[in-house]
Design a protein around this motif. Structure first.
Motif, PDB file in Angstrom:
ATOM      1  N   VAL A 138      -2.713 -16.821   5.955  1.00 25.61           N
ATOM      2  CA  VAL A 138      -3.101 -16.330   4.711  1.00 25.61           C
ATOM      3  C   VAL A 138      -2.145 -15.403   3.752  1.00 25.61           C
ATOM      4  N   LEU A 139      -1.059 -15.114   4.284  1.00 30.50           N
ATOM      5  CA  LEU A 139       0.077 -14.547   3.691  1.00 30.50           C
ATOM      6  C   LEU A 139       1.280 -15.244   3.132  1.00 30.50           C
ATOM      7  N   GLY A 140       1.201 -16.408   2.810  1.00 34.70           N
ATOM      8  CA  GLY A 140       2.014 -17.231   2.415  1.00 34.70           C
ATOM      9  C   GLY A 140       2.577 -16.866   1.264  1.00 34.70           C
ATOM     10  N   GLY A 141       3.986 -16.539   0.824  1.00 31.82           N
ATOM     11  CA  GLY A 141       4.183 -16.029  -0.556  1.00 31.82           C
ATOM     12  C   GLY A 141       4.078 -14.753  -0.811  1.00 31.82           C
ATOM     13  N   PHE A 142       3.451 -13.976   0.243  1.00 33.48           N
ATOM     14  CA  PHE A 142       3.075 -12.650   0.024  1.00 33.48           C
ATOM     15  C   PHE A 142       4.600 -11.907  -0.412  1.00 33.48           C
ATOM     16  N   MET A 143       4.565 -11.096  -1.343  1.00 34.89           N
ATOM     17  CA  MET A 143       5.768 -10.439  -1.635  1.00 34.89           C
ATOM     18  C   MET A 143       5.108  -8.974  -2.229  1.00 34.89           C
ATOM     19  N   PRO A 144       5.229  -7.813  -1.188  1.00 32.30           N
ATOM     20  CA  PRO A 144       4.633  -6.760  -1.756  1.00 32.30           C
ATOM     21  C   PRO A 144       5.466  -5.778  -2.625  1.00 32.30           C
ATOM     22  N   VAL A 145       4.970  -5.059  -3.712  1.00 31.48           N
ATOM     23  CA  VAL A 145       5.530  -4.451  -4.724  1.00 31.48           C
ATOM     24  C   VAL A 145       5.175  -3.089  -4.711  1.00 31.48           C
ATOM     25  N   GLU A 146       4.325  -2.687  -3.669  1.00 32.91           N
ATOM     26  CA  GLU A 146       3.856  -1.253  -3.573  1.00 32.91           C
ATOM     27  C   GLU A 146       3.573  -1.126  -2.282  1.00 32.91           C
ATOM     28  N   GLN A 147       3.819   0.224  -1.457  1.00 33.57           N
ATOM     29  CA  GLN A 147       3.189   0.572  -0.324  1.00 33.57           C
ATOM     30  C   GLN A 147       2.509   1.888  -0.454  1.00 33.57           C
ATOM     31  N   CYS A 148       1.602   2.152   0.007  1.00 33.17           N
ATOM     32  CA  CYS A 148       0.728   3.596   0.283  1.00 33.17           C
ATOM     33  C   CYS A 148       0.197   3.939   1.716  1.00 33.17           C
ATOM     34  N   TRP A 168      -5.783  -5.320 -12.534  1.00 31.74           N
ATOM     35  CA  TRP A 168      -5.012  -5.365 -13.452  1.00 31.74           C
ATOM     36  C   TRP A 168      -3.557  -5.637 -13.036  1.00 31.74           C
ATOM     37  N   LEU A 169      -3.129  -4.715 -12.194  1.00 30.91           N
ATOM     38  CA  LEU A 169      -1.791  -4.818 -11.629  1.00 30.91           C
ATOM     39  C   LEU A 169      -1.618  -5.389 -10.452  1.00 30.91           C
ATOM     40  N   TRP A 170      -2.728  -5.079  -9.512  1.00 25.36           N
ATOM     41  CA  TRP A 170      -2.788  -5.430  -8.052  1.00 25.36           C
ATOM     42  C   TRP A 170      -3.248  -6.941  -7.908  1.00 25.36           C
ATOM     43  N   LEU A 253      -3.765  -5.672  11.710  1.00 22.22           N
ATOM     44  CA  LEU A 253      -3.411  -5.914  10.390  1.00 22.22           C
ATOM     45  C   LEU A 253      -4.644  -6.513   9.965  1.00 22.22           C
ATOM     46  N   VAL A 254      -5.255  -6.130   8.844  1.00 21.91           N
ATOM     47  CA  VAL A 254      -6.102  -6.991   7.907  1.00 21.91           C
ATOM     48  C   VAL A 254      -6.023  -7.008   6.514  1.00 21.91           C
ATOM     49  N   VAL A 255      -6.329  -8.256   6.060  1.00 17.56           N
ATOM     50  CA  VAL A 255      -6.113  -8.613   4.955  1.00 17.56           C
ATOM     51  C   VAL A 255      -7.585  -8.973   4.312  1.00 17.56           C
ATOM     52  N   LEU A 256      -7.861  -8.529   2.946  1.00 17.35           N
ATOM     53  CA  LEU A 256      -8.801  -8.589   2.489  1.00 17.35           C
ATOM     54  C   LEU A 256      -8.309  -9.408   1.082  1.00 17.35           C
ATOM     55  N   ARG A 277      -5.642   9.032  11.954  1.00 13.74           N
ATOM     56  CA  ARG A 277      -5.532   7.475  11.691  1.00 13.74           C
ATOM     57  C   ARG A 277      -4.263   7.528  10.566  1.00 13.74           C
ATOM     58  N   VAL A 278      -3.293   6.647  10.637  1.00 16.19           N
ATOM     59  CA  VAL A 278      -2.508   6.296   9.530  1.00 16.19           C
ATOM     60  C   VAL A 278      -2.872   4.936   9.196  1.00 16.19           C
ATOM     61  N   CYS A 279      -3.005   4.837   7.727  1.00 19.46           N
ATOM     62  CA  CYS A 279      -3.127   3.464   7.365  1.00 19.46           C
ATOM     63  C   CYS A 279      -2.067   3.049   6.177  1.00 19.46           C
ATOM     64  N   VAL A 280      -1.443   1.790   6.375  1.00 18.39           N
ATOM     65  CA  VAL A 280      -0.429   1.489   5.575  1.00 18.39           C
ATOM     66  C   VAL A 280      -0.570   0.150   4.846  1.00 18.39           C
ATOM     67  N   THR A 281      -0.984   0.268   3.459  1.00 24.67           N
ATOM     68  CA  THR A 281      -1.363  -0.426   2.683  1.00 24.67           C
ATOM     69  C   THR A 281      -0.205  -1.253   1.862  1.00 24.67           C
ATOM     70  N   PHE A 282      -0.170  -2.547   1.855  1.00 25.32           N
ATOM     71  CA  PHE A 282       0.872  -3.111   0.995  1.00 25.32           C
ATOM     72  C   PHE A 282      -0.046  -4.113   0.047  1.00 25.32           C
ATOM     73  N   ARG A 283       0.589  -3.875  -1.235  1.00 20.66           N
ATOM     74  CA  ARG A 283      -0.223  -4.791  -2.425  1.00 20.66           C
ATOM     75  C   ARG A 283       0.890  -5.709  -3.041  1.00 20.66           C
ATOM     76  N   GLU A 284       0.278  -6.691  -3.655  1.00 19.34           N
ATOM     77  CA  GLU A 284       1.299  -7.670  -4.394  1.00 19.34           C
ATOM     78  C   GLU A 284       0.921  -7.551  -5.928  1.00 19.34           C
ATOM     79  N   LEU A 285       1.745  -8.023  -6.789  1.00 18.30           N
ATOM     80  CA  LEU A 285       1.408  -8.185  -8.189  1.00 18.30           C
ATOM     81  C   LEU A 285       0.407  -9.166  -8.559  1.00 18.30           C
TER      82      LEU A 285
END
Length: 314
Positions: A138-148, A168-170, A253-256, A277-285
């Motif tokens: 499900v992550l083909g072409g996924f390019m993260p622009v932000e990490q929280c 709007w952005l994500w 790893l979970v993808v919504l 608990r530490v959560c690392v979230t990646f977001r694309e444009l």
């Protein structure tokens, strides 16, 4: 894709009467999933939200699309190393008892304004994690622009209220890596729509699961028929009455995406934070900042910075 399927109607069976048949090896036994106040539990093996045993929805299920879950996405040693590197930087106070580290552009979501600001890219330790994502269908072409990075601790009462991430952005896919302890992602829906539930069967003999949880229709009772030959019609319930628990094991790893991203709000309740608990979230444009979009050039600039993997928290 989900392995759950609609059983074909047998001779003499009304087409409007539907059921799900779950292969025994693919049924998510509720004993494996500690239950909270959510009334359904998501089963990764089938793609169904299954009614919890002690709820009024026991024995019922519905398709819950838009969730991808990969267990043991990184190793124990990798987990230790990543968290150790995070802890070298400052964790800044956030809302609801959380602490955070942000790697991303400076954004004013209310005014829809965006600039690179002090953004220097994603951290170096994320380069390998992002590369591993390419193996996920499900992550083909996924390019993260932000990490929280978010730090949850029970002694701080850490939680996050039901919410939608900005769109709007994500972009469509929200990717989160769950570290240090298990938790539950609770999904809820404010829609005025109804959800169609189907009675579930646990084996090829058509035995109901759980036994006795479904009652016969009046037509069956009048005809004297018993057992699985009498199937319930789908049941409609208001979306607002349904909450779905997605159990996140440690290092998963979970993808919504799709409906799980745009129709269902997600939350982490205090009762589901038992240890740090530490959560690392990646977001694309979003499309607006991608190729052909209104802000394509700004999107390119931000991606170039992000994928340098030379960043420090902003």
């Amino acid at each position: 894709p989900s392995s759950a399927s609609l059983a074909p109607p047998r001779a003499g069976q009304a087409v409007s009467t539907l059921r799900f048949w779950l292969p025994p090896s693919r049924v998510c036994h509720l004993l494996l999933f500690p239950q909270g106040e959510d009334n359904f539990t998501y089963c990764p093996a089938t793609g169904l939200a299954e009614g919890n045993e002690h709820s009024s929805f026991a024995g019922w299920a519905f398709p819950f699309p838009g969730v991808f879950l990969a267990e043991e996405f990184i190793s124990k040693d990798e987990e230790v190393g990543v968290v150790e590197l995070m802890d070298r930087d400052e964790w800044k106070p956030s809302q609801s008892g959380r602490k955070k580290q942000d790697y991303g552009p400076k954004v004013n979501f209310k005014k829809q304004r965006l600039k690179a600001g002090g953004f220097t890219g994603l951290p170096s330790f994320s380069k390998k994690i992002v590369a591993q994502m390419e193996a996920c269908s499900v992550l083909g072409g996924f390019m993260p622009v932000e990490q929280c990075n978010l730090d949850y601790r029970p002694e701080r009462g850490s939680a996050i209220d039901p919410h939608f991430d900005d769109w709007w952005l994500w972009g469509e896919r929200l990717v989160s890596l769950n570290l240090l302890s298990k938790t539950v992602l609770s999904m809820s829906c404010d829609s005025e729509d109804s959800i169609q539930l189907f009675p579930t069967f646990s084996n090829e003999n058509g035995e109901l699961n759980p036994p006795g949880s479904l009652t016969q229709t009046s037509s069956c009772e009048n005809s004297g028929k018993q057992g699985s030959s009498c199937l319930l019609s789908p049941r409609l319930v208001p979306s607002k009455e349904v909450t779905v628990a997605i159990h996140l094991p440690r290092r998963s790893l979970v993808v919504l995406y799709g409906e799980a991203r745009y129709k269902w709000k997600h939350a982490i309740h205090r009762r589901h934070i038992e240890h740090r608990r530490v959560c690392v979230t990646f977001r694309e444009l979003s499309a607006e900042f991608s190729a052909g979009g209104r802000h394509e050039e700004l999107g390119k600039e931000l991606l170039e910075i992000a994928l340098s993997f030379q960043g420090t928290p902003v």
